[in-house]
Design a protein around this motif. Sequence first.
Motif, PDB file in Angstrom:
ATOM      1  N   ARG A 148       0.848  -1.187   0.000  1.00  0.00           N
ATOM      2  CA  ARG A 148       0.000   0.000   0.000  1.00  0.00           C
ATOM      3  C   ARG A 148       0.889   1.245   0.000  1.00  0.00           C
ATOM      4  NH1 ARG A 148      -5.287  -0.862   0.964  1.00  0.00           N
ATOM      5  NH2 ARG A 148      -5.521   1.272   1.721  1.00  0.00           N
ATOM      6  N   PHE A 149       1.215   1.697  -1.216  1.00  0.00           N
ATOM      7  CA  PHE A 149       2.056   2.872  -1.442  1.00  0.00           C
ATOM      8  C   PHE A 149       3.464   2.645  -0.875  1.00  0.00           C
ATOM      9  CE2 PHE A 149       1.480   7.598  -2.382  1.00  0.00           C
ATOM     10  CZ  PHE A 149       2.840   7.867  -2.473  1.00  0.00           C
ATOM     11  N   PRO A 150       4.258   1.778  -1.534  1.00  0.00           N
ATOM     12  CA  PRO A 150       5.628   1.546  -1.072  1.00  0.00           C
ATOM     13  C   PRO A 150       6.450   2.824  -1.176  1.00  0.00           C
ATOM     14  CG  PRO A 150       5.297   0.610  -3.253  1.00  0.00           C
ATOM     15  CD  PRO A 150       3.947   1.053  -2.769  1.00  0.00           C
ATOM     16  N   ASN A 151       7.113   3.175  -0.084  1.00  0.00           N
ATOM     17  CA  ASN A 151       7.886   4.412  -0.065  1.00  0.00           C
ATOM     18  C   ASN A 151       9.334   4.093   0.287  1.00  0.00           C
ATOM     19  OD1 ASN A 151       8.505   7.258   0.010  1.00  0.00           O
ATOM     20  ND2 ASN A 151       6.343   7.624   0.400  1.00  0.00           N
ATOM     21  N   GLY A 152       9.868   4.602   1.400  1.00  0.00           N
ATOM     22  CA  GLY A 152      11.275   4.400   1.718  1.00  0.00           C
ATOM     23  C   GLY A 152      11.644   2.928   1.808  1.00  0.00           C
ATOM     24  N   ILE A 153      12.859   2.594   1.359  1.00  0.00           N
ATOM     25  CA  ILE A 153      13.353   1.217   1.346  1.00  0.00           C
ATOM     26  C   ILE A 153      14.746   1.196   1.985  1.00  0.00           C
ATOM     27  CG2 ILE A 153      13.897  -0.795  -0.087  1.00  0.00           C
ATOM     28  CD1 ILE A 153      12.116   0.401  -2.269  1.00  0.00           C
ATOM     29  N   ALA A 154      15.019   0.185   2.800  1.00  0.00           N
ATOM     30  CA  ALA A 154      16.340   0.034   3.417  1.00  0.00           C
ATOM     31  C   ALA A 154      16.731  -1.433   3.407  1.00  0.00           C
ATOM     32  CB  ALA A 154      16.342   0.571   4.849  1.00  0.00           C
ATOM     33  N   VAL A 155      18.043  -1.694   3.302  1.00  0.00           N
ATOM     34  CA  VAL A 155      18.593  -3.053   3.279  1.00  0.00           C
ATOM     35  C   VAL A 155      19.669  -3.165   4.341  1.00  0.00           C
ATOM     36  CG1 VAL A 155      19.904  -4.716   1.891  1.00  0.00           C
ATOM     37  CG2 VAL A 155      18.066  -3.402   0.835  1.00  0.00           C
ATOM     38  N   SER A 156      19.678  -4.286   5.054  1.00  0.00           N
ATOM     39  CA  SER A 156      20.661  -4.496   6.119  1.00  0.00           C
ATOM     40  C   SER A 156      22.057  -4.715   5.556  1.00  0.00           C
ATOM     41  CB  SER A 156      20.256  -5.696   6.983  1.00  0.00           C
ATOM     42  OG  SER A 156      20.239  -6.884   6.197  1.00  0.00           O
ATOM     43  N   ALA A 157      23.057  -4.517   6.405  1.00  0.00           N
ATOM     44  CA  ALA A 157      24.457  -4.621   5.977  1.00  0.00           C
ATOM     45  C   ALA A 157      24.816  -6.026   5.508  1.00  0.00           C
ATOM     46  CB  ALA A 157      25.378  -4.188   7.112  1.00  0.00           C
ATOM     47  N   ASP A 158      24.150  -7.060   6.048  1.00  0.00           N
ATOM     48  CA  ASP A 158      24.434  -8.435   5.643  1.00  0.00           C
ATOM     49  C   ASP A 158      23.601  -8.880   4.441  1.00  0.00           C
ATOM     50  OD1 ASP A 158      21.924  -8.749   6.765  1.00  0.00           O
ATOM     51  OD2 ASP A 158      22.603  -9.986   8.451  1.00  0.00           O
ATOM     52  N   HIS A 159      22.790  -7.964   3.898  1.00  0.00           N
ATOM     53  CA  HIS A 159      21.971  -8.214   2.714  1.00  0.00           C
ATOM     54  C   HIS A 159      20.937  -9.319   2.922  1.00  0.00           C
ATOM     55  CE1 HIS A 159      26.049  -6.857   1.261  1.00  0.00           C
ATOM     56  NE2 HIS A 159      25.268  -5.836   0.972  1.00  0.00           N
ATOM     57  N   ASP A 160      20.556  -9.551   4.175  1.00  0.00           N
ATOM     58  CA  ASP A 160      19.557 -10.574   4.480  1.00  0.00           C
ATOM     59  C   ASP A 160      18.162  -9.999   4.714  1.00  0.00           C
ATOM     60  OD1 ASP A 160      21.308 -12.658   4.275  1.00  0.00           O
ATOM     61  OD2 ASP A 160      21.697 -12.825   6.422  1.00  0.00           O
ATOM     62  N   ARG A 161      18.071  -8.676   4.871  1.00  0.00           N
ATOM     63  CA  ARG A 161      16.794  -8.079   5.278  1.00  0.00           C
ATOM     64  C   ARG A 161      16.519  -6.824   4.452  1.00  0.00           C
ATOM     65  NH1 ARG A 161      15.790  -4.736  10.864  1.00  0.00           N
ATOM     66  NH2 ARG A 161      13.494  -4.706  10.861  1.00  0.00           N
ATOM     67  N   GLY A 169      -0.477   2.058   4.212  1.00  0.00           N
ATOM     68  CA  GLY A 169      -0.702   1.013   5.200  1.00  0.00           C
ATOM     69  C   GLY A 169      -0.263   1.391   6.596  1.00  0.00           C
ATOM     70  N   GLU A 170       0.497   2.500   6.720  1.00  0.00           N
ATOM     71  CA  GLU A 170       1.010   2.987   8.004  1.00  0.00           C
ATOM     72  C   GLU A 170       1.726   1.871   8.766  1.00  0.00           C
ATOM     73  OE1 GLU A 170      -2.098   5.182  10.001  1.00  0.00           O
ATOM     74  OE2 GLU A 170      -1.862   6.828   8.596  1.00  0.00           O
ATOM     75  N   CYS A 171       2.659   1.221   8.038  1.00  0.00           N
ATOM     76  CA  CYS A 171       3.420   0.133   8.632  1.00  0.00           C
ATOM     77  C   CYS A 171       4.723  -0.039   7.864  1.00  0.00           C
ATOM     78  CB  CYS A 171       2.613  -1.173   8.607  1.00  0.00           C
ATOM     79  SG  CYS A 171       2.254  -1.762   6.936  1.00  0.00           S
ATOM     80  N   LEU A 172       5.573  -0.920   8.396  1.00  0.00           N
ATOM     81  CA  LEU A 172       6.807  -1.323   7.738  1.00  0.00           C
ATOM     82  C   LEU A 172       6.673  -2.780   7.338  1.00  0.00           C
ATOM     83  CD1 LEU A 172       9.342   0.197  10.308  1.00  0.00           C
ATOM     84  CD2 LEU A 172       8.651   1.205   8.118  1.00  0.00           C
ATOM     85  N   ALA A 173       6.864  -3.081   6.061  1.00  0.00           N
ATOM     86  CA  ALA A 173       6.865  -4.462   5.590  1.00  0.00           C
ATOM     87  C   ALA A 173       8.297  -4.983   5.644  1.00  0.00           C
ATOM     88  CB  ALA A 173       6.310  -4.550   4.174  1.00  0.00           C
ATOM     89  N   ASP A 174       8.488  -6.120   6.316  1.00  0.00           N
ATOM     90  CA  ASP A 174       9.813  -6.674   6.599  1.00  0.00           C
ATOM     91  C   ASP A 174       9.988  -7.956   5.783  1.00  0.00           C
ATOM     92  OD1 ASP A 174      12.190  -7.501   7.776  1.00  0.00           O
ATOM     93  OD2 ASP A 174      11.543  -6.989   9.799  1.00  0.00           O
ATOM     94  N   ARG A 186       8.047 -11.531   5.728  1.00  0.00           N
ATOM     95  CA  ARG A 186       8.077 -12.057   7.092  1.00  0.00           C
ATOM     96  C   ARG A 186       6.946 -11.497   7.952  1.00  0.00           C
ATOM     97  NH1 ARG A 186      14.535 -12.082   8.479  1.00  0.00           N
ATOM     98  NH2 ARG A 186      14.321  -9.844   8.083  1.00  0.00           N
ATOM     99  N   ARG A 187       6.803 -10.178   7.985  1.00  0.00           N
ATOM    100  CA  ARG A 187       5.818  -9.583   8.887  1.00  0.00           C
ATOM    101  C   ARG A 187       5.685  -8.091   8.585  1.00  0.00           C
ATOM    102  NH1 ARG A 187       9.449  -8.983  14.428  1.00  0.00           N
ATOM    103  NH2 ARG A 187      11.302  -8.155  13.389  1.00  0.00           N
ATOM    104  N   ARG A 188       4.686  -7.476   9.224  1.00  0.00           N
ATOM    105  CA  ARG A 188       4.530  -6.033   9.189  1.00  0.00           C
ATOM    106  C   ARG A 188       4.679  -5.473  10.598  1.00  0.00           C
ATOM    107  NH1 ARG A 188       1.501  -7.364   4.521  1.00  0.00           N
ATOM    108  NH2 ARG A 188       1.997  -5.899   2.826  1.00  0.00           N
ATOM    109  N   LEU A 189       5.339  -4.317  10.692  1.00  0.00           N
ATOM    110  CA  LEU A 189       5.579  -3.665  11.968  1.00  0.00           C
ATOM    111  C   LEU A 189       4.846  -2.335  12.000  1.00  0.00           C
ATOM    112  CD1 LEU A 189       9.449  -4.207  12.196  1.00  0.00           C
ATOM    113  CD2 LEU A 189       7.674  -5.563  13.333  1.00  0.00           C
ATOM    114  N   ALA A 190       4.232  -2.040  13.133  1.00  0.00           N
ATOM    115  CA  ALA A 190       3.573  -0.749  13.300  1.00  0.00           C
ATOM    116  C   ALA A 190       4.615   0.368  13.319  1.00  0.00           C
ATOM    117  CB  ALA A 190       2.768  -0.735  14.591  1.00  0.00           C
ATOM    118  N   CYS A 191       4.214   1.543  12.847  1.00  0.00           N
ATOM    119  CA  CYS A 191       5.116   2.702  12.889  1.00  0.00           C
ATOM    120  C   CYS A 191       4.256   3.959  12.856  1.00  0.00           C
ATOM    121  CB  CYS A 191       6.113   2.673  11.735  1.00  0.00           C
ATOM    122  SG  CYS A 191       5.379   2.837  10.101  1.00  0.00           S
ATOM    123  N   GLY A 192       4.846   5.119  12.625  1.00  0.00           N
ATOM    124  CA  GLY A 192       4.098   6.364  12.625  1.00  0.00           C
ATOM    125  C   GLY A 192       3.161   6.481  11.438  1.00  0.00           C
TER     126      GLY A 192
END
Length: 283
Positions: A148-161, A169-174, A186-192
Amino acid sequence: MNEPQLRTLLDGGKYFEAPRWHQGRLWFVDCLARTLLSIGPSGDRTEHATFADDIPCGTGILPDGRLVVLTMFRKRLLAYADGVLSPYADLSGIATGTIDDMIVDGPGRAYVGDLGFNLPPPPERGADGRIILVTPDGEARIVAEGLRFPNGIAVSADHDRLVVAEMDGECLADYEIGSDGSLHFRRRLACGKEPDGICLDRDGAVWVASYGEGAFIRIDRDGRERQRINVPGRRGIACALGGAERRTLFGISAATSPEELRQGRSSARIDIVEVETPGSGYP
């Protein structure tokens, strides 16, 4: 705990986006001014390129040091080096809507958000958003859907996440990242409210720029709010951790509204504050 005090590094832009710390400077775009910019820790500002035919938005850094800039409506990725913009990838044949934010990971894979609709957002939009993977050899394929409107994207240093902010959606998709760059939900996390740009820190927490709450919010791995830095009367747009030890949080905000933004009315600012946990991963 007292709220950390922000210090303004740059004021007076139109609509800054996509901050990335690279070679001792913060690189970003001004979407409304259609420019690629960078700024040093002392506030020295340089304009590197302009985009006459489209609006720049997301950015990423390739392993060879070139910057990649996304242009929203012509659905292109352009590489920038030595003062020159050159074609990198054309996503007009695969993107179903406006493309928005993106990130490039350590191996050089670009993850691009496809809104699934054209801006301005239609009132009855649904979970049509997707993530497009562009591999270093130029192959493009869909690796996530139902956003639901994908916006900012980040990737972990080990490239696993990979984490993506769902603005509607007012959440983070992990997601878990497969060896071939594929994404496994994996899951969705609540956020602002209305999360926009994001970045990761060394503890796996996510700093979220909240457009709807006018704040930068640190969310831990379990979706709990751990810290909040407010920017009253402004919209949280994007954030990145940089500086010599990656403990400087660069927070981009704007004084605007969705209606004003459609009219090109906005005033952008970059503030900085030192945080305890350093950044990690991309951006």
